[in-house]
Design an enzyme around this catalytic site. Structure first.
Site, PDB file in Angstrom:
ATOM      1  N   ARG A 193      44.872  76.309 -11.812  1.00  0.00           N
ATOM      2  CA  ARG A 193      43.989  77.218 -12.559  1.00  0.00           C
ATOM      3  C   ARG A 193      44.534  77.532 -13.948  1.00  0.00           C
ATOM      4  NH1 ARG A 193      46.510  82.275 -10.779  1.00  0.00           N
ATOM      5  NH2 ARG A 193      48.202  81.461  -9.535  1.00  0.00           N
ATOM      6  N   HIS A 226      45.957  66.907  -4.802  1.00  0.00           N
ATOM      7  CA  HIS A 226      44.589  67.289  -5.182  1.00  0.00           C
ATOM      8  C   HIS A 226      44.596  67.697  -6.652  1.00  0.00           C
ATOM      9  CE1 HIS A 226      40.642  69.070  -5.146  1.00  0.00           C
ATOM     10  NE2 HIS A 226      40.488  68.841  -3.858  1.00  0.00           N
ATOM     11  N   TYR A 229      40.877  72.003 -10.283  1.00  0.00           N
ATOM     12  CA  TYR A 229      39.438  72.284 -10.306  1.00  0.00           C
ATOM     13  C   TYR A 229      38.934  72.481 -11.735  1.00  0.00           C
ATOM     14  CZ  TYR A 229      40.130  73.133  -5.348  1.00  0.00           C
ATOM     15  OH  TYR A 229      40.448  73.005  -4.032  1.00  0.00           O
ATOM     16  N   HIS A 266      37.972  65.645  -8.071  1.00  0.00           N
ATOM     17  CA  HIS A 266      36.516  65.787  -8.037  1.00  0.00           C
ATOM     18  C   HIS A 266      35.918  65.030  -9.219  1.00  0.00           C
ATOM     19  CE1 HIS A 266      36.720  69.782  -5.563  1.00  0.00           C
ATOM     20  NE2 HIS A 266      37.248  68.766  -4.941  1.00  0.00           N
ATOM     21  N   GLU A 301      36.559  62.019  -4.922  1.00  0.00           N
ATOM     22  CA  GLU A 301      36.140  62.687  -3.697  1.00  0.00           C
ATOM     23  C   GLU A 301      34.621  62.785  -3.610  1.00  0.00           C
ATOM     24  OE1 GLU A 301      38.126  66.423  -3.113  1.00  0.00           O
ATOM     25  OE2 GLU A 301      36.878  66.987  -1.402  1.00  0.00           O
ATOM     26  N   ASP A 337      35.000  63.524   1.985  1.00  0.00           N
ATOM     27  CA  ASP A 337      35.145  64.879   2.508  1.00  0.00           C
ATOM     28  C   ASP A 337      33.987  65.095   3.481  1.00  0.00           C
ATOM     29  OD1 ASP A 337      34.730  67.765   2.802  1.00  0.00           O
ATOM     30  OD2 ASP A 337      36.265  67.994   1.263  1.00  0.00           O
ATOM     31  N   HIS A 340      31.630  67.995   2.579  1.00  0.00           N
ATOM     32  CA  HIS A 340      30.823  67.726   1.388  1.00  0.00           C
ATOM     33  C   HIS A 340      29.685  66.732   1.684  1.00  0.00           C
ATOM     34  CE1 HIS A 340      34.507  68.783  -1.377  1.00  0.00           C
ATOM     35  NE2 HIS A 340      34.131  69.778  -0.607  1.00  0.00           N
ATOM     36  N   HIS A 374      39.073  63.963   3.702  1.00  0.00           N
ATOM     37  CA  HIS A 374      39.277  65.407   3.835  1.00  0.00           C
ATOM     38  C   HIS A 374      38.492  65.833   5.067  1.00  0.00           C
ATOM     39  CE1 HIS A 374      40.334  66.444  -0.652  1.00  0.00           C
ATOM     40  NE2 HIS A 374      41.299  65.806  -0.012  1.00  0.00           N
ATOM     41  N   ASP A 387      29.236  74.099  -0.438  1.00  0.00           N
ATOM     42  CA  ASP A 387      30.597  73.674  -0.118  1.00  0.00           C
ATOM     43  C   ASP A 387      31.317  74.808   0.600  1.00  0.00           C
ATOM     44  OD1 ASP A 387      33.022  72.475  -0.008  1.00  0.00           O
ATOM     45  OD2 ASP A 387      33.446  72.585  -2.153  1.00  0.00           O
ATOM     46  N   HIS A 389      33.745  75.320   3.701  1.00  0.00           N
ATOM     47  CA  HIS A 389      34.550  74.694   4.749  1.00  0.00           C
ATOM     48  C   HIS A 389      34.653  75.605   5.973  1.00  0.00           C
ATOM     49  CE1 HIS A 389      36.875  72.148   1.541  1.00  0.00           C
ATOM     50  NE2 HIS A 389      35.563  72.119   1.373  1.00  0.00           N
ATOM     51  N   GLU A 419      41.335  70.995   4.983  1.00  0.00           N
ATOM     52  CA  GLU A 419      41.240  72.038   3.952  1.00  0.00           C
ATOM     53  C   GLU A 419      40.470  73.216   4.558  1.00  0.00           C
ATOM     54  OE1 GLU A 419      40.800  69.428  -0.101  1.00  0.00           O
ATOM     55  OE2 GLU A 419      39.027  69.603   1.159  1.00  0.00           O
TER      56      GLU A 419
HETATM   57 ZN   LIG Z   1      35.112  71.543  -0.620  1.00  0.00          ZN
HETATM   58 ZN   LIG Z   2      37.898  68.246  -0.146  1.00  0.00          ZN
END
Ligand SMILES: [Zn+2]
Ligand SMILES: [Zn+2]
Length: 554
Positions: A193, A226, A229, A266, A301, A337, A340, A374, A387, A389, A419
């Protein structure tokens, strides 16, 4: 919930972890017992019992769990054996996963290796029994220590693990993965981040490599970092695109320094531009990054198709790869994933649906590009493009989907990364506070989508004294159990009593959450169709007006 700050956890969770470590430790007598029982008993059962018990209680737990292997044990029975600190707050999942784990687990192939893993873990830190809890809580906790929650299953073709914390250095991720019994793992290579990050430290790198050797992780195959983001390689704004590319390339170079060959990220979002131009920008950035590196494979992904994100339909990922020069194709990968792709709309539950998903993957992308998975269940229904999880077996995918996955021969050798949510309310707070908090907690955990909004969550300190944000702690034993659960599905007959019992139990545990999101989804569909009808009505009116005006004009 992943990443550096997740393990830069609250003092409370620090304290708890250290208390646990203390509880688990490791007087010579005790560790001997541990190892003995691993040789004799089903090892998972044993390690479940180990989780937070005194030797006496643990022995009781073994008897109970041992008996539970065949007959379905109710969560409560197991729970009483295991919970010590958490008596005030036990989330549902904890209950059923406890019992799930006693159901069936693959045999550990080599108990000698198991012993070695444990000795290793014990070597890391053995808090002396004379240390008081208060003293222990002052110690810095950098990685999981002491006896692992579960020992790793050796000799499998499926490499299951979780996205573990790399707080205070990438090297800690290795130990954190050992702690939960993972045979593969994911991590963030730097804060996901922030744009500015310190360079990879040499001593961290050396320790990482050493730990991988010590614990027999093949960094080239089973470690899947990973990406941040923040990075959107399809970005239209040139300044932001440069920033994204620089951060991306920096991550790839970190991989190469660490002997890591797979890097998940991503695909990004179209934003205000068009899908065609975004795809082309993404392919160009990837090509440039591939030219600037030599061993690492960027792995795209699959996404749920929310908003303008790229990678919902498999064809969109295929389109990106087709624009990358062939000479680089051996260094381009795709990660499926499960949450996803299901939320986008693919059926992964029925064996036929799963088969046609694999066929479409081969047609639109090519199975040779499949490099990782994933593994997440989905709180939101198929096609919802959300999204969210869920823990394995509790969401709309359910255990059948994961049975398909765990028995798919083409997934052998690939890293499979959980995840799934492991945050739970902090039991250190009173029940009353927890009750008022849990409503907010629901909002935090369930209303926001799993990936991007994680960042929003992260910007708030994890623990506020007694403020608005409910203090949560991470319960890594959930991952430890999910890993064993998934491994246990290998070769299991999905029509067996055993499978059905597991399936029902997990499904029941997630029922309330699923119903909530089903309702939300239906409301959303309703609103959308009303909006469409309104627009349609307007359109017809406009047409009629135009027609009238046209007439007048003539
Ligand atoms: Zn996700
Ligand atoms: Zn994922």
């Amino acid at each position: 919930m992943f990443g550096s700050d997740s393990a830069a956890a609250s003092n409370v969770s620090k304290k708890r972890a250290i208390d646990e470590a203390q509880d688990f430790s490791s007087s010579p007598r005790r560790s001997k017992r541990t190892r003995q029982s691993i040789n004799v008993d089903d090892n998972d059962t044993d390690s479940t019992a180990l989780e937070s018990e005194t030797p006496k209680k643990r022995a009781r737990g073994i008897v109970t769990n041992g008996n539970a292997t065949k007959s379905q044990k109710k969560g409560t029975e197991v729970k009483t054996e295991v919970e010590e600190e958490d008596t005030s707050e036990i989330i549902e999942s904890k209950k059923y996963f406890k019992s799930v784990q006693t159901q069936r687990s693959p045999p550990v192939k080599d108990s000698r290796e198991v012993k070695e893993e444990q000795i290793e873990a014990e070597k890391k830190e053995t808090p002396s029994k004379s240390v008081t809890k208060k003293q222990a809580s002052k110690k810095e906790k950098t990685a999981e220590m002491a006896v692992p929650l579960n020992v790793r299953t050796k000799g499998l073709q499926m490499f299951v693990g979780a996205h573990v914390s790399a707080a205070k250095g990438v090297q800690n991720s290795v130990v954190n993965s050992v702690h939960i019994g993972g045979n593969a793992f994911a991590l963030f290579l730097k804060s996901q981040r922030k744009w500015d990050n310190p360079a990879l430290q040499d001593d961290h790198r050396e320790q990482f490599l050493k730990f991988c050797t010590d614990h027999q992780y093949d960094a080239a195959k089973h470690i899947l970092p990973h990406g941040s983001y923040l990075v959107n390689l399809a970005q239209e704004d040139t300044v932001k695109a440069k920033q994204a590319y620089d951060s991306f390339l920096d991550d790839l170079k970190r991989c190469e320094k660490l002997g890591i060959k797979l890097y998940n990220f991503h695909p990004g979002a179209v934003g205000q531009s068009t899908l065609e131009s975004a795809t082309s920008r993404l392919a160009q950035a990837l090509t440039k990054a591939l030219s600037a590196t030599s061993t690492v494979t960027p792995v795209l992904e699959t996404m749920c198709g929310h908003g303008t994100t790229i990678g919902g339909p498999l064809s969109e990922i295929g389109a990106v790869i087709s624009q990358i020069p062939k000479e680089f194709h051996s260094r381009v990968g795709v990660c499926v994933d499960t949450c996803h792709s299901f939320a986008y709309g693919y059926d992964l539950i029925s064996p036929e649906g799963f088969k046609s998903f694999m066929q479409e993957f081969d047609d639109k992308i090519g199975l040779q590009f499949l490099r990782a998975l994933h593994l997440n269940d989905s709180k939101a229904p198929r096609g919802s493009k959300r999204d969210l999880h869920a823990n394995i077996g509790t969401g709309f995918l359910g255990l059948r989907a994961f049975h398909n996955v765990m028995n798919e021969e083409r997934f052998q050798g690939l890293p499979m990364i959980l995840e799934t949510p492991i945050d739970k309310p902090d039991p250190a707070y009173s029940q009353a506070q927890a009750n008022s908090r849990s409503k907010e907690g629901d909002n935090n955990n369930s209303e926001q989508d799993s990936d991007a909004p994680k960042m929003k969550k992260k910007n708030q300190p994890k623990k506020k004294p007694l403020g608005k944000a409910p203090p949560t702690i991470e319960d890594k034993s959930i991952w430890a159990r999910e890993i064993k659960l998934l491994e246990s599905l290998i070769g299991m007959d999905p029509e067996s009593v055993e499978f059905r019992a597991l399936e029902t139990q997990l499904s029941e545990a997630g029922r309330a959450e699923r119903e909530k999101h089903q309702e939300q989804y239906e409301r959303k569909l309703e609103t959308e169709s009303k909006k469409k009808q309104k627009e349609l009505g307007k359109g017809q009116k406009n047409l009629a007006d135009m027609f009238q005006k046209g007439k007048k004009g003539k």
